[in-house]
Motif scaffolding. Structure first.
Motif, mmCIF file in Angstrom:
data_model
loop_
_atom_site.group_PDB
_atom_site.id
_atom_site.type_symbol
_atom_site.label_atom_id
_atom_site.label_comp_id
_atom_site.label_asym_id
_atom_site.label_seq_id
_atom_site.Cartn_x
_atom_site.Cartn_y
_atom_site.Cartn_z
ATOM 1 N N LYS A 651 0.809 -1.213 0.000
ATOM 2 C CA LYS A 651 0.000 0.000 0.000
ATOM 3 C C LYS A 651 0.846 1.268 0.000
ATOM 4 C CE LYS A 651 -3.833 -2.202 -0.086
ATOM 5 N NZ LYS A 651 -4.643 -2.170 -1.319
ATOM 6 N N GLN A 652 2.034 1.232 0.570
ATOM 7 C CA GLN A 652 2.885 2.419 0.602
ATOM 8 C C GLN A 652 3.436 2.718 -0.790
ATOM 9 O OE1 GLN A 652 2.917 0.088 2.880
ATOM 10 N NE2 GLN A 652 3.117 0.934 4.944
ATOM 11 N N LYS A 653 3.526 3.977 -1.111
ATOM 12 C CA LYS A 653 4.108 4.380 -2.395
ATOM 13 C C LYS A 653 5.628 4.285 -2.370
ATOM 14 C CE LYS A 653 0.323 7.450 -3.738
ATOM 15 N NZ LYS A 653 -0.066 8.828 -4.129
ATOM 16 N N GLU A 654 6.227 4.615 -1.243
ATOM 17 C CA GLU A 654 7.677 4.529 -1.108
ATOM 18 C C GLU A 654 8.024 3.283 -0.304
ATOM 19 O OE1 GLU A 654 9.327 8.046 0.483
ATOM 20 O OE2 GLU A 654 8.530 9.372 -1.097
ATOM 21 N N LEU A 655 8.706 2.374 -0.960
ATOM 22 C CA LEU A 655 9.043 1.094 -0.353
ATOM 23 C C LEU A 655 10.551 0.949 -0.216
ATOM 24 C CD1 LEU A 655 6.646 -1.233 -2.388
ATOM 25 C CD2 LEU A 655 6.368 -0.542 -0.006
ATOM 26 N N PRO A 656 11.009 0.094 0.712
ATOM 27 C CA PRO A 656 12.440 -0.233 0.734
ATOM 28 C C PRO A 656 12.878 -0.748 -0.626
ATOM 29 C CG PRO A 656 11.337 -1.078 2.696
ATOM 30 C CD PRO A 656 10.259 -0.573 1.789
ATOM 31 N N ALA A 657 14.143 -0.615 -0.920
ATOM 32 C CA ALA A 657 14.641 -0.868 -2.275
ATOM 33 C C ALA A 657 14.362 -2.279 -2.760
ATOM 34 C CB ALA A 657 16.140 -0.570 -2.335
ATOM 35 N N ASP A 658 14.347 -3.253 -1.881
ATOM 36 C CA ASP A 658 14.187 -4.631 -2.314
ATOM 37 C C ASP A 658 12.739 -5.114 -2.245
ATOM 38 O OD1 ASP A 658 14.765 -4.201 0.399
ATOM 39 O OD2 ASP A 658 14.822 -6.350 0.729
ATOM 40 N N PHE A 659 11.790 -4.200 -2.042
ATOM 41 C CA PHE A 659 10.382 -4.569 -1.990
ATOM 42 C C PHE A 659 9.701 -4.182 -3.293
ATOM 43 C CE2 PHE A 659 11.562 -4.999 2.260
ATOM 44 C CZ PHE A 659 10.563 -5.629 2.977
ATOM 45 N N GLN A 660 8.838 -5.072 -3.780
ATOM 46 C CA GLN A 660 8.128 -4.798 -5.022
ATOM 47 C C GLN A 660 6.858 -5.634 -5.097
ATOM 48 O OE1 GLN A 660 10.352 -6.159 -8.455
ATOM 49 N NE2 GLN A 660 11.268 -7.841 -7.319
ATOM 50 N N ASN A 661 5.864 -5.104 -5.777
ATOM 51 C CA ASN A 661 4.671 -5.872 -6.066
ATOM 52 C C ASN A 661 5.008 -6.921 -7.117
ATOM 53 O OD1 ASN A 661 3.256 -4.126 -4.370
ATOM 54 N ND2 ASN A 661 2.805 -2.718 -6.054
ATOM 55 N N GLY A 662 4.379 -8.077 -7.041
ATOM 56 C CA GLY A 662 4.687 -9.086 -8.032
ATOM 57 C C GLY A 662 4.110 -10.439 -7.696
ATOM 58 N N TYR A 663 4.469 -11.441 -8.510
ATOM 59 C CA TYR A 663 3.939 -12.791 -8.395
ATOM 60 C C TYR A 663 5.067 -13.770 -8.079
ATOM 61 C CZ TYR A 663 -0.158 -10.927 -10.876
ATOM 62 O OH TYR A 663 -1.250 -10.195 -11.240
ATOM 63 N N TYR A 664 4.710 -14.876 -7.489
ATOM 64 C CA TYR A 664 5.635 -16.003 -7.425
ATOM 65 C C TYR A 664 4.839 -17.299 -7.433
ATOM 66 C CZ TYR A 664 4.951 -16.317 -2.293
ATOM 67 O OH TYR A 664 4.439 -16.439 -1.018
ATOM 68 N N LEU A 665 5.480 -18.359 -7.905
ATOM 69 C CA LEU A 665 4.839 -19.651 -8.123
ATOM 70 C C LEU A 665 5.562 -20.741 -7.342
ATOM 71 C CD1 LEU A 665 4.539 -19.447 -12.017
ATOM 72 C CD2 LEU A 665 2.651 -19.169 -10.409
ATOM 73 N N SER A 666 4.849 -21.812 -7.060
ATOM 74 C CA SER A 666 5.459 -23.020 -6.518
ATOM 75 C C SER A 666 4.625 -24.216 -6.963
ATOM 76 C CB SER A 666 5.546 -22.978 -4.988
ATOM 77 O OG SER A 666 4.251 -22.918 -4.422
ATOM 78 N N SER A 667 5.270 -25.382 -7.076
ATOM 79 C CA SER A 667 4.572 -26.555 -7.585
ATOM 80 C C SER A 667 5.264 -27.818 -7.099
ATOM 81 C CB SER A 667 4.550 -26.532 -9.119
ATOM 82 O OG SER A 667 3.871 -27.651 -9.635
ATOM 83 N N GLN A 668 4.485 -28.915 -6.950
ATOM 84 C CA GLN A 668 5.062 -30.198 -6.562
ATOM 85 C C GLN A 668 4.248 -31.319 -7.188
ATOM 86 O OE1 GLN A 668 6.576 -30.675 -2.593
ATOM 87 N NE2 GLN A 668 5.916 -32.790 -2.446
ATOM 88 N N LEU A 669 4.942 -32.366 -7.667
ATOM 89 C CA LEU A 669 4.320 -33.535 -8.274
ATOM 90 C C LEU A 669 4.820 -34.787 -7.566
ATOM 91 C CD1 LEU A 669 2.650 -34.904 -10.543
ATOM 92 C CD2 LEU A 669 4.754 -34.928 -11.915
ATOM 93 N N ASN A 670 3.875 -35.627 -7.119
ATOM 94 C CA ASN A 670 4.211 -36.899 -6.472
ATOM 95 C C ASN A 670 3.636 -38.046 -7.298
ATOM 96 O OD1 ASN A 670 4.833 -35.012 -4.480
ATOM 97 N ND2 ASN A 670 4.329 -36.390 -2.828
ATOM 98 N N ILE A 671 4.470 -39.036 -7.583
ATOM 99 C CA ILE A 671 4.022 -40.254 -8.261
ATOM 100 C C ILE A 671 4.387 -41.434 -7.373
ATOM 101 C CG2 ILE A 671 4.200 -41.683 -10.322
ATOM 102 C CD1 ILE A 671 5.101 -39.220 -11.859
ATOM 103 N N ASN A 672 3.371 -42.173 -6.927
ATOM 104 C CA ASN A 672 3.596 -43.317 -6.046
ATOM 105 C C ASN A 672 3.026 -44.582 -6.676
ATOM 106 O OD1 ASN A 672 3.045 -40.784 -4.129
ATOM 107 N ND2 ASN A 672 4.509 -42.132 -3.129
#
Length: 783
Positions: A651-672
Motif C-alpha cells: 500500500k505504501q508508495k515509497e518502499l524499501p529498495a528490495d520490496f516490489q509488487n509481483g507474483y511467485y509460483l510453486s509446484s510439486q508432483l508426487n508419483i507413487n
C-alpha cells in the motif's frame, strides 16, 4: 578468554534418568496374549478368509446408563470379549469397511468360539452387479473424512507413512528424518490423536493400525490451532490384547556421507502402554560454493564444508482405565551439534583482495516433560488437561575468523517454558434436525530466556546479556451448529500477555482472536467452506531489542524498538471434490496485513561493506490461488499435483529498495506406485519461487527425488533413495536490497541405502496426547 560453557542443570539429568528407565522397561518382547475361550472369529462369508481389524460395538442390555463399548479384532480376525461377564446380555454390531454390518442380541458367552460371517457389500440388481462406493475420501460439512485403511499398506508402518499418501496432504521435506506436512494450499498440518496434538516424533513412531478414524479439517477452531494451520484429527482403536512391537532401521547415505538409525518401540500390558522413538544421524555434507556480488562487483567467494550430528528421543507412558479415561506422561529431547569450515576470498571496496578461513559451531540441548489427562464422563462431556515444562540449558552459536581480521563471535541462549491448559467439551445436543456442540478452554504459560553475546575483534571484546520474561493467560470458547449439509462454527480466543526484557520497558497487551467458518456439503462427494479470521501479533523479543548481533565481520542483525503491533485479516474460500479415482481441491485466499512486521536490509559500502538486517512495519495484501489434484488407478498407482500462485501488493508508495509488487509460483508432483511383489516406488518433483518478491527473496531450480522400498520377508525390509537426481537441488539465488546477489551451488546428489528389521507382535495402542497439545496463542510475530 571465552566464557565457560554452562553446565546442564540437575533437572536435565533427571530427564535423562527418566529416558533410561523408559528405554529399559520394555526391553523384553511380549507376544500377544489372547484368551481363545472368550474369543470369536470374524471371516468372509464366501471364502472364509479372516477379516482382520473388524470392529464390534456393544452395549449391556438393562444397564441404567447405556454405554457403548468397542473392541477390534487382531490381524487374524479374532476378537476377545473383555470387560464383560459371560452372563451379560448384550446388543452388538460388527463392522468393517466394504462389508455389510452384522447385528445381534445374545448372552456374551453365546459368542464364544463362534465364526461370524460378514457379507461383502455387493448385491445384484436386475442382472447388474452393484458394488459399494469404495472411495478413499468423503465429505461432511467442514471436514474431509479419510478411509484410513485405503491408505495403509502395513499395520506396523508409522502414522507418517500413511499420512503422506493422503492426496490433499503434501510432505515438503524429502529427508526421511524430518516431516514438513502441508495442505495443497500451503497450510501447516498439525496431527491430533484422541483430541491431543502429537509431536513429530510420535507421528513417525506410532503404528498405523491403531487408527480407527481420520478427518482433515482445514479450518479448525482457534482453540486447537493458530491461523493458517489445518488439523488431521485421528481417533484410536480399542484393543483388548497385550502386545509388544519393535523396529530398527539402519541407513547409510553416500553424497551427504553418513549413517542414520531409527528405533521404534510400542508395547501394551494390561492397562499400561508405552512408546519409545530414537532417531540419530551424522551427515558430512559435500562442499558448497557461494559467490556474493555487490553492485555488479564480486565481493566474496566461499567454499564450505559442514557436518551435522542429531539425536532425537521420545518416550511416553500411558494408562487407560476401565472407564476409558487416559493419562499420559512423556519426555522429548533434542541434542544437536553442527559445524562448518569455510575458505573465503574477499574483495572489499578498496580493491584489495584478502584470503581467510572461518569456522562455525552450533550446539543445542533441550528437553520437554509433559503430562496429559482425558476424562469422559457418563454424561458424554469430556475434560482434557495438559501440562508441560521445557528446558533449554544450551543453544550456542560460535563463529571464529583468524585472518586478516581476528574475530570471535558467540551467542548462547538459555530458556525455560512452562504451560498449563484445560479444555471442557460438552456433549452434542439435538436442536431439531441440527446438532449443537461447544467447548471451553483456559490456559497459562510463562517463559524465561537469557542470551549472552560476545563479539571479539582484534582482542577488543564487546559483551552483552539480554534477558526477557514473558507471561500469558488465555481463554476461549467454540460453538458449532451442524446439520446434514451445513455447519456454522464460531470460535473466540482471548489472550492477555505481559513482557519485560533488556533494552525495552515492561509492556502488556490484550488481544482477541475471532474466527467464523461456514461450510456446505451438498453430498459426500464435494464441499465448500468460507473462513474469516482476524489475528494480532506483537513484536517478539528478538525484533524489539536494539543491540546488534554478528553473523560475521560484515553481516549484522538488530531489532527495532519502535515496531507496532501487527493485525491480519484473513479471508479463505475452499472447494473440494472427491470421486471414485479423482480428487480436486481449489483454494483462494486474501490476507491484509495492517502494520505487517517485515524484515528489511541496509547496505553500506563506506568505510567498509556492511549489510544490516532489521524490522519495519508495512501495509500489504497477499492474494493466492492454489490447486491440488490427485488420481489413482486402484490401490497401485497414485498421482498428486499441487500448485500455488501468489500476488503481493504493497500500500505504501515509497518502499524499501528490495520490496516490489509481483507474483511467485510453486509446484510439486508426487508419483507413487505400490506393488506387493515388486515393492513401493515414489518419485517427487518440486519447483519453488519465481520471480523474486518480498517473502520470496530466493530462486531455486526444480528438484527431483526418488524412493524405493521392498519387503524381503514379513519382518525384513530394504529401502533405497536417490535425492537430487537432476543435480539442481543445491542451486539457490538470493537477492537483497536490489544490489546484493548471492549465488550458492552445491552437489546435493545422495544415494541412500537402508535396512529395517521388525520383531514382536503389534495390535494397537491408545494415547491421550503429548507435548504442545495446548492451543497456546501465537501472540508474537515470527519470521
Amino acid at each position: 578468554m571465552h566464557k565457560k560453557r554452562p553446565s546442564i542443570p540437575n533437572i536435565c539429568r533427571t530427564l535423562w534418568a527418566v529416558i533410561v528407565i523408559l528405554l529399559l522397561a520394555p526391553a523384553k518382547s511380549v507376544k500377544a496374549q489372547v484368551s481363545i475361550q472368550r474369543s470369536f472369529y470374524v471371516e468372509d462369508s464366501i471364502d472364509h478368509t479372516p477379516l482382520g481389524f473388524a470392529l464390534i460395538k456393544f452395549t449391556k442390555i438393562g444397564n441404567p446408563v447405556p454405554k457403548t463399548m468397542e473392541l477390534r479384532a487382531n490381524s487374524a480376525g479374532i476378537i476377545e470379549l473383555t470387560g464383560i461377564l459371560a452372563k451379560d446380555s448384550i446388543a452388538f454390531t460388527i463392522e468393517l469397511p466394504g462389508y455389510q454390518s452384522y447385528r445381534g442380541r445374545c448372552l456374551a458367552k453365546d459368542l464364544y468360539l463362534r465364526h461370524i460371517p460378514l457379507q461383502s457389500d455387493t448385491h445384484e440388481l436386475h442382472g447388474v452387479t452393484v458394488h459399494a462406493d469404495s472411495r478413499r475420501i468423503r465429505f461432511k460439512p467442514a471436514e474431509m473424512r479419510i478411509n484410513w485403511n485405503k491408505f495403509t499398506k502395513s499395520p506396523s508402518e508409522p502414522l507418517a507413512s500413511v499420512i503422506k499418501r493422503v492426496p490433499t496432504i503434501i510432505n515438503k521435506s524429502p529427508d526421511k528424518n524430518t516431516l514438513s506436512l502441508q495442505t495443497g494450499g500451503g497450510k501447516k498440518i498439525a496431527i491430533f490423536l484422541d483430541g491431543r496434538k502429537l509431536s513429530d516424533q510420535e507421528v513417525q513412531s506410532l503404528p498405523a493400525m491403531m487408527i480407527a478414524k481420520a478427518s482433515l479439517v482445514t479450518f479448525p477452531s482457534v482453540l486447537d490451532a493458530a491461523d493458517n494451520t489445518a488439523i488431521l484429527y485421528l481417533s484410536s482403536n480399542m484393543f483388548a490384547y497385550n502386545y509388544s512391537f519393535d523396529e530398527i532401521n539402519l541407513n547409510y547415505d553416500i553424497g551427504r556421507t553418513g549413517p542414520s538409525f531409527t528405533f521404534r518401540h510400542t508395547q501394551k500390558k494390561g492397562l499400561w502402554s508405552n512408546n519409545v522413538f530414537i532417531n540419530g544421524y551424522h551427515y558430512k555434507m559435500p562442499e558448497s560454493y557461494t559467490n556474493i556480488n555487490i553492485d555488479g562487483q564480486d565481493f566474496q567467494r566461499d567454499t564450505s564444508k559442514s557436518s551435522v550430528n542429531t539425536l532425537l528421543i521420545m518416550a511416553s507412558l500411558t494408562k487407560k482405565s476401565v472407564k476409558n479415561n487416559l493419562f499420559t506422561i512423556g519426555v522429548l529431547s533434542n541434542l544437536f551439534k553442527g559445524g562448518s569450515d569455510s575458505r573465503h576470498l574477499q574483495n572489499d571496496n578498496t580493491s584489495s583482495v584478502s584470503s581467510f578461513s572461518s569456522h562455525g559451531n552450533n550446539t543445542l540441548i533441550n528437553a520437554t516433560l509433559y503430562a496429559a489427562w482425558r476424562n469422559k464422563a457418563a454424561s458424554g462431556n469430556t475434560w482434557q488437561l495438559h501440562a508441560s515444562s521445557t528446558f533449554q540449558p544450551n543453544s550456542k552459536s560460535d563463529y571464529q575468523q583468524k585472518t586478516p581480521t581476528s574475530i570471535y563471535s558467540s551467542t548462547n541462549t538459555q530458556e525455560q517454558l512452562y504451560a498449563l491448559s484445560g479444555r471442557y467439551l460438552l456433549k452434542k445436543t439435538k436442536l431439531g434436525d441440527l446438532d449443537w456442540s461447544s467447548s471451553f478452554s483456559l490456559g497459562a504459560k510463562a517463559s524465561f530466556d537469557k542470551t549472552a553475546n560476545l563479539f571479539n575483534q582484534n582482542t577488543n571484546p564487546a559483551t552483552s546479556i539480554q534477558s526477557s520474561q514473558q507471561y500469558a493467560t488465555y481463554g476461549g470458547v467454540s460453538s458449532a451448529i451442524t446439520g446434514e449439509k451445513l455447519k456454522i462454527e464460531g470460535s473466540l480466543l482471548g489472550n492477555y500477555a505481559w513482557q519485560k526484557g533488556y533494552s525495552f520497558t515492561h509492556f502488556s497487551n490484550g488481544y482477541i482472536y475471532p474466527k467464523l467458518v461456514f461450510s456446505y456439503a451438498p453430498d459426500d462427494k464435494q464441499s465448500i467452506s468460507l473462513s474469516l479470521t482476524a489475528t494480532t501479533l506483537r513484536p517478539s523479543f528478538k525484533m524489539a531489542v536494539t543491540d546488534s548481533s554478528y553473523s560475521n565481520n560484515w553481516m549484522i542483525s538488530k531489532g527495532n524498538q519502535g515496531l507496532r503491533t501487527e493485525h491480519n485479516y484473513h479471508l479463505d474460500l475452499l472447494y473440494n471434490l472427491s470421486l471414485r479415482h479423482f480428487t480436486f481441491e481449489a483454494e483462494g485466499e486474501q490476507i491484509y496485513y495492517n502494520n505487517g512486521i517485515v524484515q528489511v536490509w541496509d547496505l553500506q559500502k563506506t568505510p567498509v561493506i556492511q549489510l544490516t538486517s532489521s524490522y519495519q512495519n508495512l501495509n500489504y495484501i497477499d492474494r493466492s490461488l492454489s490447486v491440488t489434484t490427485s488420481y489413482d488407478l486402484g490401490d497401485a498407482l497414485y498421482l498428486t499435483w499441487s500448485g500455488q500462485l501468489h500476488h503481493l501488493s504493497f500500500k505504501q508508495k515509497e518502499l524499501p529498495a528490495d520490496f516490489q509488487n509481483g507474483y511467485y509460483l510453486s509446484s510439486q508432483l508426487n508419483i507413487n506406485y505400490y506393488s506387493k511383489h515388486a515393492g513401493n516406488y515414489a518419485l517427487i518433483g518440486s519447483w519453488d519461487g519465481n520471480p523474486l518478491t518480498y517473502l520470496k527473496q530466493s530462486k531455486t531450480h526444480p528438484e527431483l527425488n526418488f524412493n524405493y522400498d521392498y519387503d524381503l520377508t514379513r519382518t525384513l525390509n530394504i529401502s533405497a533413495g536417490l535425492y537430487d537426481i537432476l543435480g539442481t537441488g543445491g542451486w539457490r539465488k538470493v537477492v537483497i536490497y536490489n544490489r546484493y546477489n548471492q549465488l550458492t551451488d552445491a552437489n546435493k546428489r545422495t544415494f541412500s541405502l537402508g535396512l529395517t528389521w521388525k520383531f514382536g507382535q503389534l495390535f494397537g495402542n491408545t494415547q491421550a496426547g503429548s507435548v504442545n497439545s495446548a492451543a497456546v496463542p501465537n501472540d508474537t510475530k515470527k519470521l
